[in-house]
Design a protein around this motif. Structure first.
Motif, PDB file in Angstrom:
ATOM      1  N   ARG A 117       0.905  -1.305  -0.050  1.00  0.00           N
ATOM      2  CA  ARG A 117       0.211   0.178  -0.122  1.00  0.00           C
ATOM      3  C   ARG A 117       0.904   1.220   0.147  1.00  0.00           C
ATOM      4  NH1 ARG A 117      -5.666  -0.788   3.505  1.00  0.00           N
ATOM      5  NH2 ARG A 117      -6.682  -2.091   1.615  1.00  0.00           N
ATOM      6  N   ALA A 120       2.359   1.669  -3.563  1.00  0.00           N
ATOM      7  CA  ALA A 120       1.571   2.377  -4.289  1.00  0.00           C
ATOM      8  C   ALA A 120       1.116   3.833  -4.085  1.00  0.00           C
ATOM      9  CB  ALA A 120      -0.047   1.656  -4.226  1.00  0.00           C
ATOM     10  N   ARG A 121       1.086   4.129  -2.794  1.00  0.00           N
ATOM     11  CA  ARG A 121       0.806   5.561  -2.541  1.00  0.00           C
ATOM     12  C   ARG A 121       1.979   6.384  -2.972  1.00  0.00           C
ATOM     13  NH1 ARG A 121      -1.687   9.027   1.191  1.00  0.00           N
ATOM     14  NH2 ARG A 121      -3.359   7.429   1.839  1.00  0.00           N
ATOM     15  N   TYR A 124       1.865   6.002  -7.149  1.00  0.00           N
ATOM     16  CA  TYR A 124       0.704   6.358  -7.945  1.00  0.00           C
ATOM     17  C   TYR A 124      -0.290   7.064  -7.505  1.00  0.00           C
ATOM     18  CZ  TYR A 124       3.145   2.437 -10.311  1.00  0.00           C
ATOM     19  OH  TYR A 124       3.992   1.788 -11.020  1.00  0.00           O
ATOM     20  N   LYS A 128      -4.833   4.261  -5.039  1.00  0.00           N
ATOM     21  CA  LYS A 128      -4.601   2.909  -5.441  1.00  0.00           C
ATOM     22  C   LYS A 128      -4.036   1.947  -4.215  1.00  0.00           C
ATOM     23  CE  LYS A 128      -1.250   0.492  -8.725  1.00  0.00           C
ATOM     24  NZ  LYS A 128      -2.075   0.133  -9.559  1.00  0.00           N
ATOM     25  N   ASN A 129      -5.300   1.748  -3.556  1.00  0.00           N
ATOM     26  CA  ASN A 129      -5.023   0.927  -2.338  1.00  0.00           C
ATOM     27  C   ASN A 129      -5.789  -0.836  -2.288  1.00  0.00           C
ATOM     28  OD1 ASN A 129      -7.947   1.453  -1.556  1.00  0.00           O
ATOM     29  ND2 ASN A 129      -7.368   3.447  -1.422  1.00  0.00           N
ATOM     30  N   LYS A 183      -7.079   0.671  -9.693  1.00  0.00           N
ATOM     31  CA  LYS A 183      -7.037   1.033  -8.027  1.00  0.00           C
ATOM     32  C   LYS A 183      -6.186  -0.166  -7.230  1.00  0.00           C
ATOM     33  CE  LYS A 183     -11.079   4.018  -7.833  1.00  0.00           C
ATOM     34  NZ  LYS A 183     -12.545   4.127  -7.416  1.00  0.00           N
ATOM     35  N   THR A 184      -6.244  -1.298  -7.911  1.00  0.00           N
ATOM     36  CA  THR A 184      -5.470  -2.467  -7.288  1.00  0.00           C
ATOM     37  C   THR A 184      -4.178  -2.322  -6.998  1.00  0.00           C
ATOM     38  OG1 THR A 184      -6.925  -3.808  -8.677  1.00  0.00           O
ATOM     39  CG2 THR A 184      -4.992  -4.639  -7.508  1.00  0.00           C
ATOM     40  N   CYS A 185      -3.758  -2.413  -5.646  1.00  0.00           N
ATOM     41  CA  CYS A 185      -2.282  -2.019  -5.395  1.00  0.00           C
ATOM     42  C   CYS A 185      -1.593  -3.436  -5.284  1.00  0.00           C
ATOM     43  CB  CYS A 185      -2.242  -1.197  -4.184  1.00  0.00           C
ATOM     44  SG  CYS A 185      -2.613  -2.109  -2.486  1.00  0.00           S
ATOM     45  N   VAL A 218       0.602  -3.524 -10.237  1.00  0.00           N
ATOM     46  CA  VAL A 218       0.168  -4.024  -8.716  1.00  0.00           C
ATOM     47  C   VAL A 218       1.344  -4.796  -8.526  1.00  0.00           C
ATOM     48  CG1 VAL A 218      -1.366  -5.664  -7.972  1.00  0.00           C
ATOM     49  CG2 VAL A 218      -2.196  -4.121  -9.825  1.00  0.00           C
ATOM     50  N   THR A 219       1.386  -4.763  -7.140  1.00  0.00           N
ATOM     51  CA  THR A 219       2.709  -5.447  -6.287  1.00  0.00           C
ATOM     52  C   THR A 219       1.931  -7.066  -6.171  1.00  0.00           C
ATOM     53  OG1 THR A 219       3.319  -3.466  -5.251  1.00  0.00           O
ATOM     54  CG2 THR A 219       3.687  -5.940  -4.175  1.00  0.00           C
ATOM     55  N   TRP A 269      10.751  -1.602  -4.231  1.00  0.00           N
ATOM     56  CA  TRP A 269       9.638  -1.511  -3.034  1.00  0.00           C
ATOM     57  C   TRP A 269      10.267  -1.381  -1.757  1.00  0.00           C
ATOM     58  CZ3 TRP A 269       8.717  -3.715  -7.671  1.00  0.00           C
ATOM     59  CH2 TRP A 269       7.784  -3.999  -8.348  1.00  0.00           C
TER      60      TRP A 269
END
Length: 403
Positions: A117, A120-121, A124, A128-129, A183-185, A218-219, A269
């Motif tokens: 999360r 992504a924040r 992006y 995106k969470n 929106k998928t992280c 996406v991770t 990451w």
């Protein structure tokens, strides 16, 4: 005089989160265990896939003893030699560039989900969470991980739960394609669902997840808490699939019986976790790291081929039980993580069967009400396997024939 410790003391003093067996093991050697009364057992559970080399392994014992004579704990304001050596070994043996250490699989998964999360924040934006997970999965018992796990029986009593989590059918790539979005992280998945039934992912499923994660930024998180540390005959199960995650969690067998967890990450990451963003008081302590370092050394030396050979032998033994008693409808899994699905006649009796097995002197796990789960020491002897299955045969004879 100290009062004698008995199983009744559990009911008297312990918060009843568990319902342990009526016997208390007090000594172990390899895959053999003895209880307070001196009764002998063959351990096919391995502390729930934890005791990678059985009980009282001399190499792990020596690593712990040497470190105990040096330094036990120093806190995360400092580093230590064993944890740096362990981190180097894991990075050299896997896809990862960096490692974070904690104390358990739940903590490792908690860290992975938080990092996904935050990454992504950082890259992006806060919208995106959302997280995609899978039905029947198990990722731990913290509020976040129990929410992400795909078994409502473990989370339903703790609402309101963390939001933004979607559960989909396992091995159903079409369902993921329909659900994933900008929106998928993160997508979190076990290469083999463990506690939920020992169900391997198909190669196309994991390959498809990797492609979708790349397409949507996406991770991809692989939960290898149970499948890692040599359990499947590979150092980590995903290596058999030829698919790399962005984050991976490890615990259970990594410490060979000593508590440790790890989050392995690619460099991009890892950079989202900076001082103050996450931490662990005991994570990466010298004792745990020294033992885990010895585990990784043993796994990388000459252990993994033997796991695959023992898998074949286990399957033969389970097939013989099925032929004799018509008990299993399917046997699945990899290496020494094996699930035996009970057929319709035996449905719901997994726990009762493990109790009967223990009475005959063999320790077995369940993976839900309909699956017997086997996760013994990776180096269990063939003689111990033979003894265990002779005892299992006797247990089934008692059930079927009452003899």
């Amino acid at each position: 005089m100290t009062a004698k410790t008995t199983r009744d003391d559990f009911d008297r003093y312990m918060i009843p989160c568990f319902s342990p067996a009526k016997f208390i093991p007090i000594k172990g050697e390899g895959s053999q265990v003895w209880d307070q009364q001196g009764k002998h057992y063959i351990d096919l559970a391995g502390g729930i896939a934890v005791n990678s080399f059985g009980h009282n392994d001399p190499d792990l014992h020596n690593a712990l003893q040497q470190q105990m004579n040096k330094i036990w704990h120093i806190g995360n304001g400092y580093t230590n030699e064993p944890v740096l050596n362990l981190a180097r070994k894991l990075v050299d043996s896997t896809f990862a560039d960096k490692v974070f250490f904690c104390n358990s699989g739940a903590e490792a998964n908690e860290a992975a989900l938080k990092l996904a999360r935050k990454y992504a924040r950082d890259h992006y934006g806060p919208e995106k969470n959302e997280i995609i997970a899978f039905n029947h999965a198990f990722h731990g018992r913290t509020l976040f991980t129990v929410s992400v796990g795909g078994q409502p029986k473990y989370s339903k009593d703790y609402a309101p739960l963390p939001q933004g989590i979607t559960h989909l059918p396992f091995n159903d790539l079409a369902a993921v394609k329909a659900a994933i979005s900008t929106k998928t992280c993160a997508i979190i998945v076990e290469p083999i669902i463990g506690e939920g039934g020992v169900i391997p992912a198909s190669p196309d499923f994991l390959l498809g997840l990797r492609a979708l994660c790349d397409e949507y930024n996406v991770t991809l998180i692989f939960d290898e808490v149970q499948t890692g540390a040599g359990r499947t005959g590979y150092l980590y199960a995903h290596q058999a699939y030829g698919v790399e995650p962005d984050l991976m969690t490890s615990a259970k067998g990594l410490g060979g019986g000593f508590p440790i967890g790890a989050l392995l990450a690619k460099q991009a990451w890892a950079e989202s976790f900076q001082p103050g963003t996450h931490g662990s008081t005991f994570g990466g302590n010298p004792l745990a790291a020294a033992v885990a370092g010895a585990v990784v050394d043993k796994l990388n030396a000459d252990c993994l081929a033997g796991v695959k050979q023992r898998h074949t032998y286990f399957i033969e033994k389970l097939s013989q039980l099925t032929q004799q008693f018509d008990v299993f409808s399917e046997i699945r899994g990899q290496g020494l993580l094996i699930g035996a699905q009970l057929n319709a006649h035996w449905a719901g009796q997994a726990k009762a069967l493990t109790t009967l097995a223990a009475e005959q002197g063999v320790i077995v796990l369940i993976a839900g009400p309909d699956v017997l789960r086997f996760a013994p020491a990776l180096t269990i002897s063939y003689e111990d396997i033979d003894i265990a299955f002779a005892r299992l045969t006797r247990a089934f004879e008692l059930v079927v024939h009452g003899a």
